[in-house]
Design an enzyme around this catalytic site. Structure first.
Site, PDB file in Angstrom:
ATOM      1  N   ASN A  27       0.803  -1.220   0.000  1.00 43.49           N
ATOM      2  CA  ASN A  27       0.000   0.000   0.000  1.00 43.49           C
ATOM      3  C   ASN A  27       0.834   1.267   0.000  1.00 43.49           C
ATOM      4  OD1 ASN A  27      -2.551   1.601   0.529  1.00 43.49           O
ATOM      5  ND2 ASN A  27      -1.394   2.088   2.382  1.00 43.49           N
ATOM      6  N   HIS A  28       2.006   1.225   0.640  1.00 44.36           N
ATOM      7  CA  HIS A  28       2.761   2.457   0.848  1.00 44.36           C
ATOM      8  C   HIS A  28       4.251   2.167   0.999  1.00 44.36           C
ATOM      9  CE1 HIS A  28       1.659   0.901   4.866  1.00 44.36           C
ATOM     10  NE2 HIS A  28       2.907   1.226   5.157  1.00 44.36           N
ATOM     11  N   ASP A  40      -0.412  -6.583   4.229  1.00 42.35           N
ATOM     12  CA  ASP A  40      -0.661  -5.456   5.122  1.00 42.35           C
ATOM     13  C   ASP A  40      -1.635  -4.460   4.502  1.00 42.35           C
ATOM     14  OD1 ASP A  40       0.191  -3.891   7.564  1.00 42.35           O
ATOM     15  OD2 ASP A  40       0.790  -2.476   6.019  1.00 42.35           O
ATOM     16  N   GLU A  95      -4.981  -8.124   5.806  1.00 46.26           N
ATOM     17  CA  GLU A  95      -5.424  -7.328   6.953  1.00 46.26           C
ATOM     18  C   GLU A  95      -6.640  -6.494   6.561  1.00 46.26           C
ATOM     19  OE1 GLU A  95      -3.738  -3.940  10.062  1.00 46.26           O
ATOM     20  OE2 GLU A  95      -2.922  -4.079   8.030  1.00 46.26           O
TER      21      GLU A  95
END
Length: 369
Positions: free
Chosen positions: A61-62, A145, A169
């Site tokens: 995601n990041h 994640d 998650e």
């Protein structure tokens, strides 16, 4: 303690201070705070030689940067080293799913630039990379994640490229919204049950009705509850003993997470009854505990795992048989899991360590339905 797999933190190189692995900067280098590529290979080999599995946490995601959001130097990142790979800076509105996917988590001390997981180049790069990771290190499973923050169309090519079980998650307590993610990923971490578990066992007065109702209801909402990750503690949430120190209640809650539907997950330190609160207090250095294998919860987890492993050794259908709440009162709950002849009947209580007399009368037919 009877476990068959180990889940480790993300392994790519991190920004300074990223001791936990979630501030990655270079996907193609391992975090030397954790060790070398040879160390990771050795861990994989050591687990497999014991008949165990390796699960690796993955962040898509990041990335992470030490500094404010407007200060980010995108040349620090590999391979996504250009601002065009990232969403514009914005604060997350958790009531708006577009905002959840496209806005930035993190803060002005450590910025977490939000990758465009809908971008074809990013999808292709991560898919290629995860295939290499799984092959190079013989990875058996992935924990993904920030699953709700990822574009849903990212999941399928990523999961197909990985070719292994993916546990994502999904931090959502609404059953219908949570279960919808099983369309995209094998087994979301069961946050719905987490909230029910902490309420049912976190106090002696809440009662079991919600948890008992929820067990049966979740099976109707989710595609397959036996693939969910069952837990009550992890590195992102406060530890159970931080708000409920009674060890008997912890024992009951742990037993439920291991014996309910899904893949049991025990977070390091639960076996020592650690009581850290918000991060980073819940990320204690486990070696400071002395690895006490005689602690009450270490022995308890070993016992409960032993029960589960014993049943599954002669009845493999135990893990796919849906757990059922067959009886509940404000202070007691009874569940049944497993085919006739190999069924497990479990009685849970939220009375805690205090003195109490409980009488339980059940119709024998409940045990064989």
């Amino acid at each position: 303690m009877g476990f068959s797999a180990v889940w480790i933190s993300p392994v790519p190189q991190n920004a300074d201070g990223g001791y936990h692995g979630y501030w990655q900067q270079n996907m193609y280098e391992v975090n030397n705070n954790f060790g070398s590529t040879q160390d990771l290979l050795a861990l994989s080999h050591a687990l497999h030689s014991r008949g165990m599995y390796l699960m690796v946490d993955i962040v898509t995601n990041h990335v992470g940067y030490n500094g404010c959001r407007e200060c980010v130097d995108y040349t620090k990142f590999r391979p996504f080293n250009d601002p065009t790979y990232y969403h514009p800076i914005c604060e997350v509105d958790y009531d708006n799913m577009t905002s959840v996917v496209e806005c930035w988590i993190g803060d002005e001390v450590v910025a977490l630039p939000d990758l465009k997981t809908e971008h074809p180049t990013i999808v292709a790069e991560f898919s290629s990379w995860i295939g290499q990771m799984v092959a190079n290190y013989s990875i058996d499973g992935i924990r993904l994640d920030s699953g709700m923050e990822i574009d849903v169309d990212f999941y399928l090519p990523f999961q197909e490229a990985a070719g292994v079980y993916v546990m994502s998650e999904i931090y959502d307590g609404t059953p219908s919204e949570f279960c919808a993610y099983q369309e995209y990923t094998d087994g979301p971490l069961n946050f719905v049950s987490y909230f029910w578990i902490t309420r049912a066992f976190g106090t002696t007065s809440y009662g079991f009705h919600e948890l008992a109702w929820g067990i049966n209801m979740l099976q109707n909402e989710c595609a397959d509850t036996t693939l969910l990750g069952s837990f009550m503690e992890n590195h992102d949430i406060v530890r159970f003993p931080s708000f409920q120190p009674d060890i008997v209640l912890a024992q009951n809650a742990i037993a439920f997470t291991i014996l309910q539907d899904g893949i049991p997950v025990i977070y390091q330190g639960q076996e020592q009854h650690l009581n850290g609160g918000e991060a980073p207090l819940n990320r204690e250095a486990i070696w400071l505990s002395g690895y006490n294998t005689k602690s009450p919860l270490y022995q308890w987890i070993k016992q409960i795992n032993g029960i589960r492993n014993f049943i599954t050794s002669f009845s493999h259908s135990f893990v796919t048989y849906y757990n059922t709440a067959i009886y509940d009162t404000p202070q007691l709950m009874v569940t049944r899991k497993g085919n006739n002849g190999a069924q497990l009947i479990t009685v849970y209580t939220n009375v805690g360590s205090g003195p109490s007399n409980q009488t339980l009368e059940l119709d024998a037919a409940l045990f064989t339905k």
